[in-house]
Scaffold this active site. Structure first.
Site, PDB file in Angstrom:
ATOM      1  N   VAL A  86      -0.730   6.292   4.303  1.00  0.00           N
ATOM      2  CA  VAL A  86      -0.074   5.660   5.460  1.00  0.00           C
ATOM      3  C   VAL A  86       1.163   4.865   5.034  1.00  0.00           C
ATOM      4  CG1 VAL A  86      -0.355   4.029   7.371  1.00  0.00           C
ATOM      5  CG2 VAL A  86      -2.232   5.537   6.746  1.00  0.00           C
ATOM      6  N   GLY A 137       0.865  -1.176   0.000  1.00  0.00           N
ATOM      7  CA  GLY A 137       0.000   0.000   0.000  1.00  0.00           C
ATOM      8  C   GLY A 137       0.900   1.224   0.000  1.00  0.00           C
ATOM      9  N   ALA A 138       0.916   1.927  -1.129  1.00  0.00           N
ATOM     10  CA  ALA A 138       1.767   3.129  -1.238  1.00  0.00           C
ATOM     11  C   ALA A 138       0.916   4.384  -1.119  1.00  0.00           C
ATOM     12  CB  ALA A 138       2.537   3.112  -2.556  1.00  0.00           C
ATOM     13  N   GLY A 139      -0.203   4.256  -0.410  1.00  0.00           N
ATOM     14  CA  GLY A 139      -1.069   5.412  -0.196  1.00  0.00           C
ATOM     15  C   GLY A 139      -0.502   6.288   0.909  1.00  0.00           C
ATOM     16  N   ARG A 169      -1.771   9.527  20.641  1.00  0.00           N
ATOM     17  CA  ARG A 169      -2.834  10.554  20.682  1.00  0.00           C
ATOM     18  C   ARG A 169      -3.226  10.848  22.130  1.00  0.00           C
ATOM     19  NH1 ARG A 169      -6.076   7.953  15.629  1.00  0.00           N
ATOM     20  NH2 ARG A 169      -4.959   9.107  14.007  1.00  0.00           N
ATOM     21  N   ARG A 222     -11.501   5.322   5.764  1.00  0.00           N
ATOM     22  CA  ARG A 222     -12.878   5.813   5.918  1.00  0.00           C
ATOM     23  C   ARG A 222     -12.990   7.269   5.495  1.00  0.00           C
ATOM     24  NH1 ARG A 222     -14.073   6.563  12.423  1.00  0.00           N
ATOM     25  NH2 ARG A 222     -11.909   6.745  13.097  1.00  0.00           N
ATOM     26  N   SER A 269      -4.318  -2.071   8.023  1.00  0.00           N
ATOM     27  CA  SER A 269      -5.615  -1.850   7.360  1.00  0.00           C
ATOM     28  C   SER A 269      -6.764  -2.054   8.350  1.00  0.00           C
ATOM     29  CB  SER A 269      -5.784  -2.832   6.191  1.00  0.00           C
ATOM     30  OG  SER A 269      -4.613  -2.881   5.420  1.00  0.00           O
ATOM     31  N   ASN A 270      -7.789  -1.246   8.199  1.00  0.00           N
ATOM     32  CA  ASN A 270      -8.951  -1.301   9.105  1.00  0.00           C
ATOM     33  C   ASN A 270     -10.099  -2.139   8.546  1.00  0.00           C
ATOM     34  OD1 ASN A 270      -8.460   0.184  11.521  1.00  0.00           O
ATOM     35  ND2 ASN A 270      -8.337   2.059  10.299  1.00  0.00           N
ATOM     36  N   ASP A 329      -2.936   5.140  19.113  1.00  0.00           N
ATOM     37  CA  ASP A 329      -3.933   5.644  20.072  1.00  0.00           C
ATOM     38  C   ASP A 329      -3.253   6.159  21.342  1.00  0.00           C
ATOM     39  OD1 ASP A 329      -5.857   4.835  18.241  1.00  0.00           O
ATOM     40  OD2 ASP A 329      -6.029   2.844  19.128  1.00  0.00           O
ATOM     41  N   ARG A 389     -14.649   2.705  11.241  1.00  0.00           N
ATOM     42  CA  ARG A 389     -13.640   1.820  10.638  1.00  0.00           C
ATOM     43  C   ARG A 389     -14.276   0.478  10.265  1.00  0.00           C
ATOM     44  NH1 ARG A 389     -11.442   4.251  15.160  1.00  0.00           N
ATOM     45  NH2 ARG A 389      -9.472   5.379  14.946  1.00  0.00           N
ATOM     46  N   HIS A 421      -9.156  -1.144  18.382  1.00  0.00           N
ATOM     47  CA  HIS A 421      -8.832   0.122  17.708  1.00  0.00           C
ATOM     48  C   HIS A 421     -10.102   0.629  17.017  1.00  0.00           C
ATOM     49  CE1 HIS A 421      -6.612   3.179  15.587  1.00  0.00           C
ATOM     50  NE2 HIS A 421      -6.896   2.663  14.411  1.00  0.00           N
TER      51      HIS A 421
HETATM   52  N1  LIG Z   1      -4.331   0.782  12.229  1.00  0.00           N
HETATM   53  C1  LIG Z   1      -4.201   2.103  12.219  1.00  0.00           C
HETATM   54  O1  LIG Z   1      -3.825   2.715  13.222  1.00  0.00           O
HETATM   55  C2  LIG Z   1      -4.480   2.869  10.959  1.00  0.00           C
HETATM   56  C3  LIG Z   1      -4.112   4.222  10.840  1.00  0.00           C
HETATM   57  C4  LIG Z   1      -4.371   4.899   9.659  1.00  0.00           C
HETATM   58  C5  LIG Z   1      -4.996   4.242   8.598  1.00  0.00           C
HETATM   59  N2  LIG Z   1      -5.360   2.935   8.750  1.00  0.00           N
HETATM   60  C6  LIG Z   1      -5.955   2.183   7.648  1.00  0.00           C
HETATM   61  O2  LIG Z   1      -4.927   1.938   6.685  1.00  0.00           O
HETATM   62  C7  LIG Z   1      -5.529   1.765   5.401  1.00  0.00           C
HETATM   63  C8  LIG Z   1      -4.816   2.650   4.383  1.00  0.00           C
HETATM   64  O3  LIG Z   1      -5.064   4.006   4.647  1.00  0.00           O
HETATM   65  P1  LIG Z   1      -4.485   5.146   3.668  1.00  0.00           P
HETATM   66  O4  LIG Z   1      -4.891   6.432   4.225  1.00  0.00           O
HETATM   67  O5  LIG Z   1      -3.062   4.856   3.388  1.00  0.00           O
HETATM   68  O6  LIG Z   1      -5.337   4.847   2.340  1.00  0.00           O
HETATM   69  P2  LIG Z   1      -4.921   5.206   0.846  1.00  0.00           P
HETATM   70  O7  LIG Z   1      -6.157   5.090   0.017  1.00  0.00           O
HETATM   71  O8  LIG Z   1      -4.158   6.479   0.817  1.00  0.00           O
HETATM   72  O9  LIG Z   1      -3.917   4.034   0.440  1.00  0.00           O
HETATM   73  C9  LIG Z   1      -4.304   2.717   0.323  1.00  0.00           C
HETATM   74  C10 LIG Z   1      -3.502   2.111  -0.809  1.00  0.00           C
HETATM   75  O10 LIG Z   1      -3.777   0.711  -0.884  1.00  0.00           O
HETATM   76  C11 LIG Z   1      -3.670   0.357  -2.252  1.00  0.00           C
HETATM   77  N3  LIG Z   1      -4.278  -0.942  -2.496  1.00  0.00           N
HETATM   78  C12 LIG Z   1      -5.592  -1.261  -2.567  1.00  0.00           C
HETATM   79  N4  LIG Z   1      -5.731  -2.570  -2.850  1.00  0.00           N
HETATM   80  C13 LIG Z   1      -4.482  -3.089  -2.940  1.00  0.00           C
HETATM   81  C14 LIG Z   1      -3.983  -4.384  -3.209  1.00  0.00           C
HETATM   82  N5  LIG Z   1      -4.801  -5.419  -3.419  1.00  0.00           N
HETATM   83  N6  LIG Z   1      -2.664  -4.558  -3.262  1.00  0.00           N
HETATM   84  C15 LIG Z   1      -1.815  -3.526  -3.043  1.00  0.00           C
HETATM   85  N7  LIG Z   1      -2.228  -2.269  -2.787  1.00  0.00           N
HETATM   86  C16 LIG Z   1      -3.556  -2.064  -2.740  1.00  0.00           C
HETATM   87  C17 LIG Z   1      -4.358   1.506  -2.971  1.00  0.00           C
HETATM   88  O11 LIG Z   1      -4.029   1.538  -4.359  1.00  0.00           O
HETATM   89  C18 LIG Z   1      -3.858   2.702  -2.191  1.00  0.00           C
HETATM   90  O12 LIG Z   1      -2.718   3.276  -2.802  1.00  0.00           O
HETATM   91  C19 LIG Z   1      -7.007   2.071   5.590  1.00  0.00           C
HETATM   92  O13 LIG Z   1      -7.741   0.883   5.740  1.00  0.00           O
HETATM   93  C20 LIG Z   1      -7.040   2.879   6.880  1.00  0.00           C
HETATM   94  O14 LIG Z   1      -8.277   2.801   7.524  1.00  0.00           O
HETATM   95  C21 LIG Z   1      -5.118   2.253   9.911  1.00  0.00           C
HETATM   96  O1  LIG Z   2      -9.393   6.809  11.848  1.00  0.00           O
HETATM   97  C1  LIG Z   2      -9.167   6.010  10.940  1.00  0.00           C
HETATM   98  O2  LIG Z   2     -10.083   5.525  10.257  1.00  0.00           O
HETATM   99  C2  LIG Z   2      -7.762   5.655  10.578  1.00  0.00           C
HETATM  100  C3  LIG Z   2      -6.951   5.140  11.712  1.00  0.00           C
HETATM  101  O3  LIG Z   2      -7.503   3.992  12.273  1.00  0.00           O
HETATM  102  C4  LIG Z   2      -6.670   6.195  12.732  1.00  0.00           C
HETATM  103  O4  LIG Z   2      -6.941   5.978  13.903  1.00  0.00           O
HETATM  104  O5  LIG Z   2      -6.131   7.258  12.347  1.00  0.00           O
END
Ligand SMILES: NC(=O)c1ccc[n+]([C@@H]2O[C@H](COP(=O)([O-])OP(=O)(O)OC[C@H]3O[C@@H](n4cnc5c(N)ncnc54)[C@H](O)[C@@H]3O)[C@@H](O)[C@H]2O)c1
Ligand SMILES: O=C(O)C[C@H](O)C(=O)O
Length: 309
Positions: free
Chosen positions: A11, A7-9, A151, A82, A119-120, A148, A88, A175
Site C-alpha cells: 500500500v 511503510g514501503a510495502g 468499491r 490480514r 494501518s488496520n 469503500d 482486520r 472500515h
Molecule cells: N485503511 C485501508 O483502507 C487499508 C487498505 C489496505 C491496507 N490497509 C492496511 O495497511 C497496512 C499495510 O498493508 P500492506 O499491504 O502495505 O502491508 P505490507 O506488509 O506490504 O507492508 C507493510 C510495511 O510496513 C513495514 N513496517 C512494519 N513495521 C514498521 C515500522 N515500525 N516502521 C516502519 N515500517 C514498518 C513493513 O516492513 C512492511 O514493508 C495493513 O495494516 C493493512 O491492513 C488498510
Molecule cells: O481488507 C483489508 O484487510 C485491507 C483493507 O482494509 C481493504 O479494505 O482493502
C-alpha cells in the site's frame, strides 16, 4: 511540499507512486523498518520519472526519521496486513504498537503535519493516533471510506452496466466487514437515485459485496489489496495539497456529531489544506441511524482493547 509515506510495502509504495505521478509534492519520502526496502523501491519509482512524466523526488529511508523532517502530510501504512479468513480487527495486537511508535517518531520531526492513518484496524488506529499525539483533531484523518466508496461505485457500475464515473455514493461507519454502511438510498446515477435502475434485492447484493470487498480481494490474492487503497490515499492527499474542499467519508474524531462522542468513525467531511475542515451532517433515516450506532458500538469495543494492551 514534502510528503512522507511510512511503510514501503504494497500500500505504501503504491500510494507514493500515485502521489508522484500526480505531482502532488516536490519530494516524497518513503520510510520502512526493513533495511534497503524503501531505498530500493524509491529508486525504482524515481526511474519512472521520465517515463511517467513527473519530477517529484522520491527518497527512501530505512527508519531514519531525520529524512522525514518538515513533512506537511504524513501517511502511515506500516503494519501487518490480514491473511485470508482473518478480520482486520485481529491485527490490533501487532499494529497498535507499530502505529504508536511510528506516530511518535513522525511528530518529533514534523510537528505541523496532517497525519493520515491507513494501518488496520483503521478506525481504532486513528483513535490511537489522536489520543497519543494530542494534535488538533482536524489533522488526524483515517482513510477507509474513500476506498469503500470506490468499491461501492464499482459494484454498482457492474450491476447497472454503466460507467463508475457517472455514479455517486458513499460508505460511512467503520472500515470493517460488518461495520461499514454503504448508503444505497442516497446513491445516484448522475443525480438520479440508483433505486430507479436496480431492484432492492440487487441493491442489497451490491451493499453486501461492498462490505466484504476487502475480504474478497484478500481471499483471491492471499494478502490484502493495494492498487485501490494506494489510489484512495493519493486522492485524499490531493484534496489536502490542492485545497480542493472535496467531500469524502473519512474516519475523524467525533464529539457529538452523528450522536457519537470520543470515537473516530467514517463520516462525510470536507478535505482541504487544514486537514478535515468540516463534518457534513447527513439526514439519515431511522434505520440508517440505528446501523450507524451499531457500527460505533463495534468500533468502541475495539478501542477499549487498546487500554488492555
Ligand atoms: N485503511 C485501508 O483502507 C487499508 C487498505 C489496505 C491496507 N490497509 C492496511 O495497511 C497496512 C499495510 O498493508 P500492506 O499491504 O502495505 O502491508 P505490507 O506488509 O506490504 O507492508 C507493510 C510495511 O510496513 C513495514 N513496517 C512494519 N513495521 C514498521 C515500522 N515500525 N516502521 C516502519 N515500517 C514498518 C513493513 O516492513 C512492511 O514493508 C495493513 O495494516 C493493512 O491492513 C488498510
Ligand atoms: O481488507 C483489508 O484487510 C485491507 C483493507 O482494509 C481493504 O479494505 O482493502
Amino acid at each position: 511540499m514534502k510528503i512522507t509515506v511510512v511503510g514501503a510495502g504494497a500500500v505504501g509504495a503504491t500510494c507514493a507512486d500515485n502521489i508522484a505521478r500526480r505531482q502532488l509534492a516536490q519530494e516524497v519520502v518513503l520510510l520502512d523498518i526493513k533495511e534497503g526496502l524503501s531505498e530500493g523501491k524509491a529508486l525504482d519509482m524515481f526511474q519512472t520519472a521520465t517515463l511517467n512524466g513527473f519530477d517529484t523526488k522520491i527518497t527512501g529511508s530505512t527508519n531514519d526519521y531525520e529524512k522525514t523532517k518538515g513533512s506537511e502530510v504524513v501517511v502511515i501504512t506500516s503494519g501487518i496486513p490480514r491473511k485470508p479468513g482473518m478480520t482486520r480487527e485481529e491485527l490490533i495486537g501487532i499494529n497498535a504498537g507499530i502505529v504508536k511508535g511510528v506516530a511518535e517518531n513522525i511528530l518529533k520531526y514534523s510537528p505541523k503535519a496532517i497525519i493520515i492513518i491507513v494501518s488496520n484496524p483503521m478506525d481504532t488506529m486513528t483513535y490511537l493516533a489522536f489520543k497519543e499525539l494530542g494534535l488538533p483533531k482536524k489533522r488526524i484523518i483515517g482513510m477507509g471510506g474513500i476506498l469503500d466508496s470506490a468499491r461501492f461505485k464499482t459494484y454498482l457500475s457492474m450491476a447497472m452496466n454503466v460507467s463508475p464515473n457517472d455514479l455517486h455514493g458513499m460508505v460511512i461507519g467503520g472500515h470493517g466487514d460488518t461495520t461499514m454502511i454503504p448508503l444505497t438510498r442516497l446513491a445516484t446515477y448522475n443525480g438520479i437515485p440508483v433505486s430507479r435502475f436496480l431492484s432492492e434485492e440487487k441493491l442489497q447484493q451490491v451493499a453486501a459485496d461492498t462490505m466484504v470487498g476487502g475480504a474478497t480481494l484478500t481471499k483471491l490474492i492471499g494478502t490484502s489489496a493495494w492498487y485501490a487503497p494506494g489510489a484512495a490515499v493519493a486522492t485524499l492527499v490531493e484534496s489536502i495539497v490542492r485545497d480542493q474542499k472535496r467531500i469524502f467519508p473519512c474516519s475523524v474524531y467525533l464529539n457529538g456529531e452523528y450522536g457519537q462522542k470520543d470515537i473516530c468513525l467514517g463520516v462525510p467531511v470536507v478535505i482541504g489544506a487544514g486537514g478535515w475542515e468540516k463534518i457534513i451532517s447527513l439526514r439519515l433515516s431511522e434505520a440508517e441511524k440505528a446501523t450507524f450506532a451499531k457500527s460505533a458500538d463495534a468500533v468502541r469495543t475495539m478501542n477499549n482493547v487498546l487500554s488492555t494492551m
